[in-house]
Design a protein around this motif. Structure first.
Motif, PDB file in Angstrom:
ATOM      1  N   TYR A   9       0.818  -1.209   0.000  1.00 19.26           N
ATOM      2  CA  TYR A   9       0.000   0.000   0.000  1.00 19.26           C
ATOM      3  C   TYR A   9       0.856   1.265   0.000  1.00 19.26           C
ATOM      4  O   TYR A   9       0.424   2.304   0.489  1.00 19.26           O
ATOM      5  N   ASN A  12      -0.826   4.004  -2.097  1.00 19.18           N
ATOM      6  CA  ASN A  12      -1.904   4.626  -1.336  1.00 19.18           C
ATOM      7  C   ASN A  12      -1.351   5.513  -0.229  1.00 19.18           C
ATOM      8  O   ASN A  12      -1.918   6.567   0.068  1.00 19.18           O
ATOM      9  N   ARG A 120      -2.956  -2.807  -6.390  1.00 21.01           N
ATOM     10  CA  ARG A 120      -2.015  -1.752  -6.783  1.00 21.01           C
ATOM     11  C   ARG A 120      -2.230  -1.340  -8.235  1.00 21.01           C
ATOM     12  O   ARG A 120      -2.210  -0.150  -8.564  1.00 21.01           O
ATOM     13  N   THR A 123      -5.272   0.809  -8.481  1.00 21.02           N
ATOM     14  CA  THR A 123      -4.981   2.161  -7.989  1.00 21.02           C
ATOM     15  C   THR A 123      -4.297   2.997  -9.065  1.00 21.02           C
ATOM     16  O   THR A 123      -4.682   4.139  -9.329  1.00 21.02           O
ATOM     17  N   ILE A 199      -8.246   4.068  -1.979  1.00 25.31           N
ATOM     18  CA  ILE A 199      -8.107   3.383  -0.688  1.00 25.31           C
ATOM     19  C   ILE A 199      -9.347   2.553  -0.406  1.00 25.31           C
ATOM     20  O   ILE A 199      -9.282   1.467   0.185  1.00 25.31           O
ATOM     21  N   ALA A 202      -8.893  -0.522  -2.498  1.00 28.90           N
ATOM     22  CA  ALA A 202      -7.819  -1.351  -1.949  1.00 28.90           C
ATOM     23  C   ALA A 202      -8.299  -2.143  -0.737  1.00 28.90           C
ATOM     24  O   ALA A 202      -7.989  -3.333  -0.591  1.00 28.90           O
TER      25      ALA A 202
END
Length: 407
Positions: A9, A12, A120, A123, A199, A202
């Motif tokens: 993360y 993020n 990922r 994102t 987020i 995720a």
């Protein structure tokens, strides 16, 4: 945060740090950055409100003002979710790290790793997509300057602006400061949107990985039991909840112990989904309501500006972003529903008739709990799913049809 959060993360973390929303940031940055961002978003929202009060009779200009105001309100909602609920984010991240210490079987680690990598990529892809649409939107004001370079006229083309609002001074004199302010506000607002949505996706992706890991373990349970990595997972979970020490005399004892572990891991997964739903329920409800209204008003704007190609490009890009945003709110909920329900079918398709009575009783408990899928909701009243996504799109179209009849 521990190594699992840092490893999977980190993108993020970089995004949220720009808003002052990462739990381990200093208190000074958690106050300074949101204050600066709030000031930029408020500046456009306030000026659009002033213009709306001045041009209330013109439907096209009214729609433009309301759309911009609603987008700024959405930016506020997203920002406040991250800033005001920072402790909840920290608890969710701590749970993620705890899961990586509990789900230690090699198959579980592989599945969670694959899902985290996909998270990922989602994102990065989402950020690239939204920033690309934002760039297309911000291209409108500089088209006259580009055309002056490519196809010059005897006189310069008139300036265009990202937001048609009154700054209480001559915009032509201060054209570039005004343009810079518009660009900064737009980028900051879209960044807040990207950071909050990524987020959210995720966290949902991690919840799916937990259900997927449990489902794969159930599939392989009766064919062969693999020991936990380094032999530590069973002791860790059993000792935490129950001081009983299992002595594995035969295959059935091994299956029974594994079912106990999987039931407890399933409870951990349910707890994470409940926390995730509680954290984002109000956020999803407000954003859902705002997005539906924006989509309806965008339809009116597009019809009103069919003869203005440059303005059409602007509002079409916003429309694509609105549909994407509604999709992002709904799709993670659908994935969690599918993954949680999948455990029911995998448990049902096990060779349960070869198990002992005590093992089938544990399996019955798991089947009973998985019969009702886990869901993410908007305000605890609206289930976020792809079926309801289609319903919301239809509702937006119907609202647009109703509003356009007043033109």
């Amino acid at each position: 945060m521990q190594s699992a959060v840092k490893r999977y993360y980190n993108i993020n973390k970089i995004f949220m740090s720009k808003l002052g929303g990462w739990p381990t940031q200093s208190r000074f940055m958690k106050i300074l950055l949101p204050t600066i961002i709030t000031s930029f978003i408020f500046s456009i929202g306030f000026l659009e409100f002033v213009k709306l009060a001045e041009t209330w009779s013109d439907l096209t200009e009214d729609c433009e003002c309301v759309i911009t105001m609603l987008i700024t309100i959405g930016g506020y909602v997203k920002l406040f979710v991250l800033v005001l609920n920072n402790k909840d984010i920290q608890r969710l991240l701590s749970l993620i790290d705890y899961h990586w210490r509990i789900f230690t079987h090699s198959l579980e680690i592989q599945i969670m790793h694959e899902y985290a990598i996909i998270g990922r990529k989602i994102t990065i892809s989402y950020a690239v997509l939204i920033y690309s649409l934002t760039s297309l939107y911000m291209l409108i004001p500089i088209t006259p300057q580009l055309l002056d370079l490519l196809k010059p006229l005897n006189k310069s083309r008139p300036h265009k602006y990202l937001f048609d609002i009154d700054y209480s001074f001559d915009r032509e004199v201060y054209y570039y400061p005004v343009l810079l302010h518009s660009y900064l506000t737009t980028v900051i607002t879209m960044s807040v949107m990207i950071i909050t949505d990524t987020i959210y996706m995720a966290f949902a992706q991690h919840a799916c990985s937990l259900f997927a890991a449990i489902g794969h373990r159930l599939e392989n349970l009766t064919s062969g039991i693999s020991s936990e990595k380094n032999g530590s997972s069973a002791g860790m979970i059993c000792n935490k909840h129950e001081p009983t020490v299992y002595v594995l005399h035969n295959k059935d004892d091994e299956i029974y112990c594994e079912l106990v572990l999987l039931l407890r891991k399933h409870q951990l997964s349910l707890k994470f989904v409940r926390m995730l739903d509680s954290f984002f329920a109000l956020y999803s409800f407000m954003l859902l309501f705002i997005t539906i209204i924006i989509m309806s008003l965008l339809g009116i704007q597009i019809i009103s500006l069919l003869d203005h190609k440059e303005e059409m490009i602007r509002y079409v890009s916003i429309s694509i972003g609105a549909f994407m945003h509604l999709f992002v709110l709904s799709y993670p909920g659908q994935r969690i529903m599918d993954h949680s329900t999948d455990i029911f079918y995998k448990a049902y398709n096990m060779l349960w008739y070869r198990m002992s009575r005590r093992s089938t009783q544990l399996l019955s408990i798991l089947l009973y709990r998985c019969f009702v899928p886990c869901t993410l909701t908007a305000g605890k009243i609206y289930v976020l799913s792809m079926q309801n996504y289609a319903t919301m799109v239809q509702a937006a179209v119907s609202y647009f049809t109703t509003l356009s009849s007043f033109r």
